[in-house]
Design an enzyme around this catalytic site. Structure first.
Site, PDB file in Angstrom:
ATOM      1  N   CYS A  12      -3.261   3.893  20.736  1.00 32.81           N
ATOM      2  CA  CYS A  12      -3.465   2.573  21.361  1.00 32.81           C
ATOM      3  C   CYS A  12      -2.383   1.575  20.997  1.00 32.81           C
ATOM      4  O   CYS A  12      -2.458   0.405  21.388  1.00 32.81           O
ATOM      5  CB  CYS A  12      -4.834   2.027  20.981  1.00 32.81           C
ATOM      6  SG  CYS A  12      -4.871   1.299  19.330  1.00 32.81           S
TER       7      CYS A  12
ATOM      8  N   VAL B 161      -9.518   4.265  -5.078  1.00 35.51           N
ATOM      9  CA  VAL B 161      -9.066   4.796  -3.782  1.00 35.51           C
ATOM     10  C   VAL B 161      -8.024   5.888  -3.984  1.00 35.51           C
ATOM     11  O   VAL B 161      -7.395   6.336  -3.038  1.00 35.51           O
ATOM     12  CB  VAL B 161      -8.493   3.652  -2.901  1.00 35.51           C
ATOM     13  CG1 VAL B 161      -9.595   2.658  -2.538  1.00 35.51           C
ATOM     14  CG2 VAL B 161      -7.332   2.933  -3.589  1.00 35.51           C
TER      15      VAL B 161
ATOM     16  N   THR C 173     -14.431  -0.447 -15.318  1.00 39.48           N
ATOM     17  CA  THR C 173     -14.484  -1.472 -14.271  1.00 39.48           C
ATOM     18  C   THR C 173     -14.798  -2.829 -14.885  1.00 39.48           C
ATOM     19  O   THR C 173     -15.631  -2.925 -15.789  1.00 39.48           O
ATOM     20  CB  THR C 173     -15.503  -1.105 -13.158  1.00 39.48           C
ATOM     21  OG1 THR C 173     -15.578  -2.203 -12.239  1.00 39.48           O
ATOM     22  CG2 THR C 173     -16.888  -0.778 -13.685  1.00 39.48           C
ATOM     23  N   SER C 174     -14.112  -3.851 -14.376  1.00 36.93           N
ATOM     24  CA  SER C 174     -14.311  -5.193 -14.930  1.00 36.93           C
ATOM     25  C   SER C 174     -15.657  -5.764 -14.484  1.00 36.93           C
ATOM     26  O   SER C 174     -16.103  -6.767 -15.019  1.00 36.93           O
ATOM     27  CB  SER C 174     -13.172  -6.110 -14.491  1.00 36.93           C
ATOM     28  OG  SER C 174     -13.053  -6.094 -13.087  1.00 36.93           O
TER      29      SER C 174
ATOM     30  N   TYR D 220       0.823  -1.212   0.000  1.00 39.33           N
ATOM     31  CA  TYR D 220       0.000   0.000   0.000  1.00 39.33           C
ATOM     32  C   TYR D 220       0.858   1.263   0.000  1.00 39.33           C
ATOM     33  O   TYR D 220       0.500   2.266  -0.629  1.00 39.33           O
ATOM     34  CB  TYR D 220      -1.003  -0.003   1.162  1.00 39.33           C
ATOM     35  CG  TYR D 220      -2.216  -0.822   0.809  1.00 39.33           C
ATOM     36  CD1 TYR D 220      -3.232  -0.279   0.019  1.00 39.33           C
ATOM     37  CD2 TYR D 220      -2.311  -2.151   1.187  1.00 39.33           C
ATOM     38  CE1 TYR D 220      -4.318  -1.037  -0.361  1.00 39.33           C
ATOM     39  CE2 TYR D 220      -3.411  -2.922   0.812  1.00 39.33           C
ATOM     40  CZ  TYR D 220      -4.408  -2.353   0.041  1.00 39.33           C
ATOM     41  OH  TYR D 220      -5.483  -3.111  -0.346  1.00 39.33           O
TER      42      TYR D 220
ATOM     43  N   HIS E 261     -14.730   2.221  -1.690  1.00 38.33           N
ATOM     44  CA  HIS E 261     -13.617   1.401  -1.182  1.00 38.33           C
ATOM     45  C   HIS E 261     -12.593   2.213  -0.386  1.00 38.33           C
ATOM     46  O   HIS E 261     -11.467   1.777  -0.219  1.00 38.33           O
ATOM     47  CB  HIS E 261     -12.929   0.665  -2.346  1.00 38.33           C
ATOM     48  CG  HIS E 261     -13.811  -0.375  -2.987  1.00 38.33           C
ATOM     49  ND1 HIS E 261     -13.504  -0.992  -4.178  1.00 38.33           N
ATOM     50  CD2 HIS E 261     -15.001  -0.904  -2.592  1.00 38.33           C
ATOM     51  CE1 HIS E 261     -14.465  -1.858  -4.483  1.00 38.33           C
ATOM     52  NE2 HIS E 261     -15.391  -1.822  -3.548  1.00 38.33           N
TER      53      HIS E 261
ATOM     54  N   CYS F 289      -8.212   0.715  16.863  1.00 42.22           N
ATOM     55  CA  CYS F 289      -9.168   1.687  17.419  1.00 42.22           C
ATOM     56  C   CYS F 289      -9.754   2.604  16.353  1.00 42.22           C
ATOM     57  O   CYS F 289     -10.671   3.368  16.626  1.00 42.22           O
ATOM     58  CB  CYS F 289      -8.516   2.506  18.537  1.00 42.22           C
ATOM     59  SG  CYS F 289      -7.363   3.766  17.952  1.00 42.22           S
TER      60      CYS F 289
HETATM   61  N1  APR Z   1     -10.273   3.198 -20.190  1.00 40.44           N
HETATM   62  C1  APR Z   1     -11.347   2.428 -19.897  1.00 40.44           C
HETATM   63  N2  APR Z   1     -11.243   1.207 -19.356  1.00 40.44           N
HETATM   64  C2  APR Z   1     -10.013   0.742 -19.085  1.00 40.44           C
HETATM   65  C3  APR Z   1      -8.844   1.485 -19.357  1.00 40.44           C
HETATM   66  C4  APR Z   1      -9.012   2.771 -19.937  1.00 40.44           C
HETATM   67  N3  APR Z   1      -7.979   3.562 -20.242  1.00 40.44           N
HETATM   68  N4  APR Z   1      -7.775   0.731 -18.980  1.00 40.44           N
HETATM   69  C5  APR Z   1      -8.253  -0.407 -18.490  1.00 40.44           C
HETATM   70  N5  APR Z   1      -9.597  -0.423 -18.539  1.00 40.44           N
HETATM   71  C6  APR Z   1     -10.544  -1.465 -18.085  1.00 40.44           C
HETATM   72  C7  APR Z   1     -10.013  -2.873 -18.119  1.00 40.44           C
HETATM   73  O1  APR Z   1     -10.255  -3.445 -19.385  1.00 40.44           O
HETATM   74  C8  APR Z   1     -10.808  -3.542 -17.006  1.00 40.44           C
HETATM   75  O2  APR Z   1     -12.007  -4.129 -17.525  1.00 40.44           O
HETATM   76  O3  APR Z   1     -10.821  -1.191 -16.732  1.00 40.44           O
HETATM   77  C9  APR Z   1     -11.182  -2.393 -16.080  1.00 40.44           C
HETATM   78  C10 APR Z   1     -10.457  -2.416 -14.755  1.00 40.44           C
HETATM   79  O4  APR Z   1     -10.874  -3.531 -14.029  1.00 40.44           O
HETATM   80  P1  APR Z   1     -10.217  -3.955 -12.655  1.00 40.44           P
HETATM   81  O5  APR Z   1      -8.740  -3.926 -12.746  1.00 40.44           O
HETATM   82  O6  APR Z   1     -10.855  -5.237 -12.260  1.00 40.44           O
HETATM   83  O7  APR Z   1     -10.620  -2.787 -11.647  1.00 40.44           O
HETATM   84  P2  APR Z   1     -11.971  -2.557 -10.866  1.00 40.44           P
HETATM   85  O8  APR Z   1     -13.135  -3.040 -11.653  1.00 40.44           O
HETATM   86  O9  APR Z   1     -11.946  -1.159 -10.413  1.00 40.44           O
HETATM   87  O10 APR Z   1     -11.785  -3.497  -9.608  1.00 40.44           O
HETATM   88  C11 APR Z   1     -12.767  -3.478  -8.626  1.00 40.44           C
HETATM   89  O11 APR Z   1     -11.513  -4.875  -7.145  1.00 40.44           O
HETATM   90  O12 APR Z   1      -9.496  -5.475  -6.216  1.00 40.44           O
HETATM   91  C12 APR Z   1     -10.669  -4.807  -6.011  1.00 40.44           C
HETATM   92  O13 APR Z   1     -11.069  -3.090  -4.480  1.00 40.44           O
HETATM   93  C13 APR Z   1     -10.460  -3.348  -5.694  1.00 40.44           C
HETATM   94  O14 APR Z   1     -11.751  -1.439  -6.365  1.00 40.44           O
HETATM   95  C14 APR Z   1     -11.162  -2.621  -6.828  1.00 40.44           C
HETATM   96  C15 APR Z   1     -12.202  -3.667  -7.260  1.00 40.44           C
END
Ligand code: APR
Length: 245
Positions: free
Chosen positions: A151, A104, A189-190, A68, A120, A131
């Site tokens: 603490c 984050v 987001t995936s 981190y 998140h 604490c």
């Molecule tokens: N523009 C748009 N999409 C993009 C780009 C970009 N430039 N680069 C990558 N991506 C896509 C990828 O293809 C993927 O599908 O963004 C997605 C990112 O997915 P993840 O890496 O799985 O991230 P996320 O969905 O935010 O993960 C969710 O998982 O590990 C935990 O807490 C963590 O918040 C995180 C959560």
């Protein structure tokens, strides 16, 4: 210039309630690694899922702290990209706008977004694992995780780990925005980590127009009304220009 379907442009022109869910992909063009990308360098031997858990922290606190610390430094050095700025612009055009983020890194705030729901947590904040007191300063040590001044508990990042629950207030506000919005965006987001991933499906079930913007297809793609595959830092500014420009 991208060609957006006129129906979508019209929906957005008329929309008064919009909710957006973002993930690590929106910060990719700011130089931050997405979660499901291969880890680089020193960290290549670990999977994020094996570092971002209370179990991992209990077993190897220093390893988790260092991971981190490394990511905190990257986040601190990062700047918002045109995708973050386009979302801040969109907020100005929509009376009720909620930006729900799984990120984050704090980049949405830096770009000027206001109504941000951080599901998140925020990697720039550090709190006591026992604490809960936030630490403003701490001394980094080669061998040990810094401890709480109050603490003596171990300090940890103020992020939500796998197996932990999301902050209630933010999650409730996100669910509410999802239920009431006319248009819902899922961006970078995936769509595999719950409960965030369920929001897009909930929006659809409630009758919202759902739009995906992502580098590649996801499990959500076949369920949405509009899907655009490419970089959010390129697509979002063009969309904002096409609708409000
Ligand atoms: N523009 C748009 N999409 C993009 C780009 C970009 N430039 N680069 C990558 N991506 C896509 C990828 O293809 C993927 O599908 O963004 C997605 C990112 O997915 P993840 O890496 O799985 O991230 P996320 O969905 O935010 O993960 C969710 O998982 O590990 C935990 O807490 C963590 O918040 C995180 C959560």
């Amino acid at each position: 210039m991208m060609d957006f379907p006129p129906e979508l442009i019209n929906f957005l022109k008329k929309a008064t309630r919009v909710a957006v869910l973002t993930g690590a992909g929106v910060s990719q063009e700011s130089g931050l690694r997405t979660f499901r990308d291969a880890q680089a360098g020193l960290w290549a031997q670990y999977r994020p899922e094996d570092l971002a858990t209370p179990t991992a922290f209990a077993r190897a606190p220093k390893l988790v702290w260092d991971w981190y610390a490394h990511r905190r430094e990257s986040a601190k050095g990062a700047q918002p990209n045109p995708g973050h700025y386009a979302l801040a612009e969109m907020e100005k055009m929509i009376p009720e706008f909620a930006l729900i983020t799984q990120n984050v890194d704090g980049l949405h705030r830096m770009a000027g977004s206001k109504n941000i729901l951080e599901l998140h947590g925020n990697i720039l904040n550090v709190r006591c694992s026992e604490c809960g007191t936030f630490a403003e300063t701490w001394v980094d040590d080669l061998e040990f995780v810094p401890r709480c001044k109050k603490c003596n508990g171990l300090l940890r990042p103020d992020v939500v780990w796998f197996e932990e629950s999301l902050p209630r207030v933010q999650l409730d506000a996100a669910i509410n925005a999802t239920r009431t919005c006319q248009v819902f965006f899922s961006i970078g987001t995936s769509g595999v980590v719950h409960p965030a991933a369920a929001l897009a499906h909930a929006a659809k079930a409630e009758g919202a127009v759902v739009v995906e913007i992502n580098a590649e297809p996801t499990p959500l793609t076949t369920k949405v009304d509009f899907a655009f595959h490419g970089k959010s830092g390129e697509i979002l500014p063009e969309l904002v220009k096409a609708v409000w420009g």
